[in-house]
Design a protein around this motif. Structure first.
Motif, PDB file in Angstrom:
ATOM      1  N   ASN A  34       0.843  -1.187   0.000  1.00 16.89           N
ATOM      2  CA  ASN A  34       0.000   0.000   0.000  1.00 16.89           C
ATOM      3  C   ASN A  34       0.884   1.246   0.000  1.00 16.89           C
ATOM      4  OD1 ASN A  34      -1.689   2.179   0.781  1.00 16.89           O
ATOM      5  ND2 ASN A  34      -3.058   0.784   1.875  1.00 16.89           N
ATOM      6  N   PRO A  35       0.644   2.212  -0.893  1.00 19.97           N
ATOM      7  CA  PRO A  35       1.451   3.441  -0.896  1.00 19.97           C
ATOM      8  C   PRO A  35       1.403   4.184   0.446  1.00 19.97           C
ATOM      9  CG  PRO A  35       0.063   3.340  -2.855  1.00 19.97           C
ATOM     10  CD  PRO A  35      -0.347   2.205  -1.971  1.00 19.97           C
ATOM     11  N   LYS A  36       0.346   3.947   1.231  1.00 22.30           N
ATOM     12  CA  LYS A  36       0.230   4.585   2.544  1.00 22.30           C
ATOM     13  C   LYS A  36       0.553   3.586   3.665  1.00 22.30           C
ATOM     14  CE  LYS A  36      -3.281   7.797   0.907  1.00 22.30           C
ATOM     15  NZ  LYS A  36      -4.668   8.266   1.044  1.00 22.30           N
ATOM     16  N   GLY A  37       1.439   2.657   3.387  1.00 21.97           N
ATOM     17  CA  GLY A  37       1.771   1.606   4.351  1.00 21.97           C
ATOM     18  C   GLY A  37       2.824   1.973   5.380  1.00 21.97           C
ATOM     19  N   ASN A  38       3.244   3.232   5.417  1.00 26.60           N
ATOM     20  CA  ASN A  38       4.230   3.705   6.402  1.00 26.60           C
ATOM     21  C   ASN A  38       5.518   2.878   6.376  1.00 26.60           C
ATOM     22  OD1 ASN A  38       2.645   5.839   7.542  1.00 26.60           O
ATOM     23  ND2 ASN A  38       1.436   4.268   8.594  1.00 26.60           N
ATOM     24  N   GLN A  39       5.977   2.537   5.185  1.00 29.79           N
ATOM     25  CA  GLN A  39       7.155   1.695   5.057  1.00 29.79           C
ATOM     26  C   GLN A  39       8.394   2.318   5.708  1.00 29.79           C
ATOM     27  OE1 GLN A  39       4.936   2.332   2.681  1.00 29.79           O
ATOM     28  NE2 GLN A  39       4.408   0.470   1.584  1.00 29.79           N
ATOM     29  N   ALA A  40       8.615   3.601   5.486  1.00 28.86           N
ATOM     30  CA  ALA A  40       9.805   4.261   6.036  1.00 28.86           C
ATOM     31  C   ALA A  40       9.788   4.240   7.563  1.00 28.86           C
ATOM     32  CB  ALA A  40       9.900   5.697   5.521  1.00 28.86           C
ATOM     33  N   LYS A  41       8.613   4.463   8.143  1.00 26.24           N
ATOM     34  CA  LYS A  41       8.480   4.454   9.605  1.00 26.24           C
ATOM     35  C   LYS A  41       8.764   3.051  10.167  1.00 26.24           C
ATOM     36  CE  LYS A  41       5.134   5.680  13.199  1.00 26.24           C
ATOM     37  NZ  LYS A  41       3.760   6.133  13.467  1.00 26.24           N
ATOM     38  N   LYS A  42       8.294   2.044   9.470  1.00 27.05           N
ATOM     39  CA  LYS A  42       8.507   0.664   9.918  1.00 27.05           C
ATOM     40  C   LYS A  42       9.977   0.269   9.802  1.00 27.05           C
ATOM     41  CE  LYS A  42       3.745  -0.478   8.862  1.00 27.05           C
ATOM     42  NZ  LYS A  42       2.788  -0.993   7.875  1.00 27.05           N
ATOM     43  N   MET A  43      10.635   0.720   8.731  1.00 25.89           N
ATOM     44  CA  MET A  43      12.062   0.438   8.594  1.00 25.89           C
ATOM     45  C   MET A  43      12.868   1.147   9.676  1.00 25.89           C
ATOM     46  SD  MET A  43      12.951   0.079   4.570  1.00 25.89           S
ATOM     47  CE  MET A  43      11.805   1.195   3.813  1.00 25.89           C
ATOM     48  N   GLU A  44      12.442   2.343  10.027  1.00 19.76           N
ATOM     49  CA  GLU A  44      13.129   3.084  11.093  1.00 19.76           C
ATOM     50  C   GLU A  44      12.971   2.375  12.430  1.00 19.76           C
ATOM     51  OE1 GLU A  44      15.630   6.061  12.403  1.00 19.76           O
ATOM     52  OE2 GLU A  44      15.071   5.526  10.352  1.00 19.76           O
ATOM     53  N   LYS A  45      11.826   1.784  12.663  1.00 22.23           N
ATOM     54  CA  LYS A  45      11.576   1.016  13.891  1.00 22.23           C
ATOM     55  C   LYS A  45      12.539  -0.164  14.000  1.00 22.23           C
ATOM     56  CE  LYS A  45       7.771  -1.211  16.378  1.00 22.23           C
ATOM     57  NZ  LYS A  45       6.337  -1.532  16.363  1.00 22.23           N
ATOM     58  N   VAL A  46      12.732  -0.862  12.893  1.00 25.97           N
ATOM     59  CA  VAL A  46      13.660  -2.001  12.867  1.00 25.97           C
ATOM     60  C   VAL A  46      15.096  -1.514  13.078  1.00 25.97           C
ATOM     61  CG1 VAL A  46      14.669  -3.747  11.332  1.00 25.97           C
ATOM     62  CG2 VAL A  46      12.188  -3.530  11.521  1.00 25.97           C
ATOM     63  N   TYR A  47      15.476  -0.458  12.392  1.00 27.16           N
ATOM     64  CA  TYR A  47      16.821   0.119  12.538  1.00 27.16           C
ATOM     65  C   TYR A  47      17.087   0.481  13.995  1.00 27.16           C
ATOM     66  CZ  TYR A  47      20.161   3.957  12.786  1.00 27.16           C
ATOM     67  OH  TYR A  47      21.184   4.779  13.169  1.00 27.16           O
ATOM     68  N   THR A  48      16.155   1.168  14.626  1.00 26.23           N
ATOM     69  CA  THR A  48      16.319   1.602  16.014  1.00 26.23           C
ATOM     70  C   THR A  48      16.454   0.409  16.955  1.00 26.23           C
ATOM     71  OG1 THR A  48      15.064   3.615  15.569  1.00 26.23           O
ATOM     72  CG2 THR A  48      15.271   2.965  17.875  1.00 26.23           C
ATOM     73  N   TYR A  49      15.652  -0.617  16.740  1.00 25.16           N
ATOM     74  CA  TYR A  49      15.725  -1.816  17.581  1.00 25.16           C
ATOM     75  C   TYR A  49      17.122  -2.445  17.509  1.00 25.16           C
ATOM     76  CZ  TYR A  49      15.073  -6.572  19.220  1.00 25.16           C
ATOM     77  OH  TYR A  49      15.217  -7.775  19.897  1.00 25.16           O
ATOM     78  N   PHE A  50      17.634  -2.636  16.307  1.00 24.56           N
ATOM     79  CA  PHE A  50      18.936  -3.314  16.163  1.00 24.56           C
ATOM     80  C   PHE A  50      20.093  -2.427  16.582  1.00 24.56           C
ATOM     81  CE2 PHE A  50      16.362  -6.282  13.785  1.00 24.56           C
ATOM     82  CZ  PHE A  50      16.894  -7.486  14.210  1.00 24.56           C
ATOM     83  N   LYS A  51      19.899  -1.138  16.552  1.00 25.95           N
ATOM     84  CA  LYS A  51      20.949  -0.228  17.032  1.00 25.95           C
ATOM     85  C   LYS A  51      21.118  -0.307  18.545  1.00 25.95           C
ATOM     86  CE  LYS A  51      22.370   4.612  16.764  1.00 25.95           C
ATOM     87  NZ  LYS A  51      22.025   5.962  16.281  1.00 25.95           N
ATOM     88  N   LYS A  52      20.036  -0.691  19.258  1.00 27.03           N
ATOM     89  CA  LYS A  52      20.049  -0.671  20.719  1.00 27.03           C
ATOM     90  C   LYS A  52      20.020  -2.044  21.385  1.00 27.03           C
ATOM     91  CE  LYS A  52      17.649   3.773  20.943  1.00 27.03           C
ATOM     92  NZ  LYS A  52      16.434   4.481  21.364  1.00 27.03           N
ATOM     93  N   VAL A  53      19.645  -3.090  20.660  1.00 28.45           N
ATOM     94  CA  VAL A  53      19.402  -4.390  21.293  1.00 28.45           C
ATOM     95  C   VAL A  53      20.683  -4.889  21.987  1.00 28.45           C
ATOM     96  CG1 VAL A  53      19.929  -5.789  19.225  1.00 28.45           C
ATOM     97  CG2 VAL A  53      18.345  -6.664  20.956  1.00 28.45           C
ATOM     98  N   ALA A  54      20.487  -5.483  23.173  1.00 25.25           N
ATOM     99  CA  ALA A  54      21.631  -5.914  23.970  1.00 25.25           C
ATOM    100  C   ALA A  54      21.864  -7.417  23.920  1.00 25.25           C
ATOM    101  CB  ALA A  54      21.453  -5.469  25.423  1.00 25.25           C
ATOM    102  N   ASN A  55      20.798  -8.212  23.705  1.00 37.51           N
ATOM    103  CA  ASN A  55      21.004  -9.673  23.611  1.00 37.51           C
ATOM    104  C   ASN A  55      19.851 -10.324  22.865  1.00 37.51           C
ATOM    105  OD1 ASN A  55      18.905  -9.805  25.518  1.00 37.51           O
ATOM    106  ND2 ASN A  55      20.287 -10.199  27.210  1.00 37.51           N
TER     107      ASN A  55
END
Length: 195
Positions: free
Chosen positions: A174-195
């Motif tokens: 969907n063009p309004k599927g918030n793809q960029a926001k979802k990718m940013e969520k994944v990026y942020t998680y892996f930048k901070k995850v500890a284990n």
């Protein structure tokens, strides 16, 4: 920690590949992640077909020399990340073929008395990043959460992996599927995850 990423999508010009790039970017910026290996099942030419005959028996899969390098990757990894689409309510056949062969008896689990085996992959954690065309709540309401139950309960818990995190992203075509926001969520998680 050592991280193994198992990427399962046949096209690098895709949203799934973009998610892979975000996982890699965040992970490389995370001091908790020591080393990263990427297994691209399609690019690797992984053969998902099970073959059993007089020479190749199911009970010997845990020592099949043709998949030894994949067993070594799983043994090496502290965190295993799966990136894949959800097709027909479940992961692609390519990934299921990998699971069928690698999560074998006497490698991933050991049978014992009672209903449940001894999981041999204890101490590892898993993250599943999956995309789908339909709405995000479709698997939960329409399919009784079958995807998560399959992956967490029927597979990961069975082999001793208790820590499992899901990113199930819907409306990805969907063009309004918030793809960029979802990718940013994944990026942020892996930048901070500890284990």
């Amino acid at each position: 920690m050592n991280m193994l990423i198992i990427y399962t999508y046949p096209n690098h010009n895709s949203l799934n590949f973009a998610f892979l790039q975000k996982v890699l970017k965040g992970s490389k910026e995370n001091d908790n992640i020591k080393e990263i290996q990427v297994l691209d099942l399609y690019e690797e030419g992984f053969n998902p077909l099970l073959v059993f005959n007089e020479q190749k028996r199911r009970r010997d899969m845990h020592k099949d020399p043709s998949i030894e390098k994949y067993r070594q990757q799983l043994t090496w990894a502290d965190k295993i990340v799966f990136i894949y689409p959800i097709w027909w309510g479940r992961p692609p056949a390519m990934l299921l073929g990998y699971i069928d062969q690698l999560f074998a008896s006497n490698f991933a689990y050991k049978d014992k008395k009672g209903y449940f085996p001894e999981g041999l992959l204890k101490g590892k954690s898993v993250v599943c990043v999956s995309t789908m065309k339909g709405p995000a709540l479709y698997p939960f309401f329409w399919l009784n959460n079958a995807h998560k139950i399959l992956m967490k309960r029927a597979l990961f818990n069975f082999v001793g992996i208790k820590k499992v995190k899901f990113f199930e992203f819907g409306n990805m075509e969907n063009p309004k599927g918030n793809q960029a926001k979802k990718m940013e969520k994944v990026y942020t998680y892996f930048k901070k995850v500890a284990n």
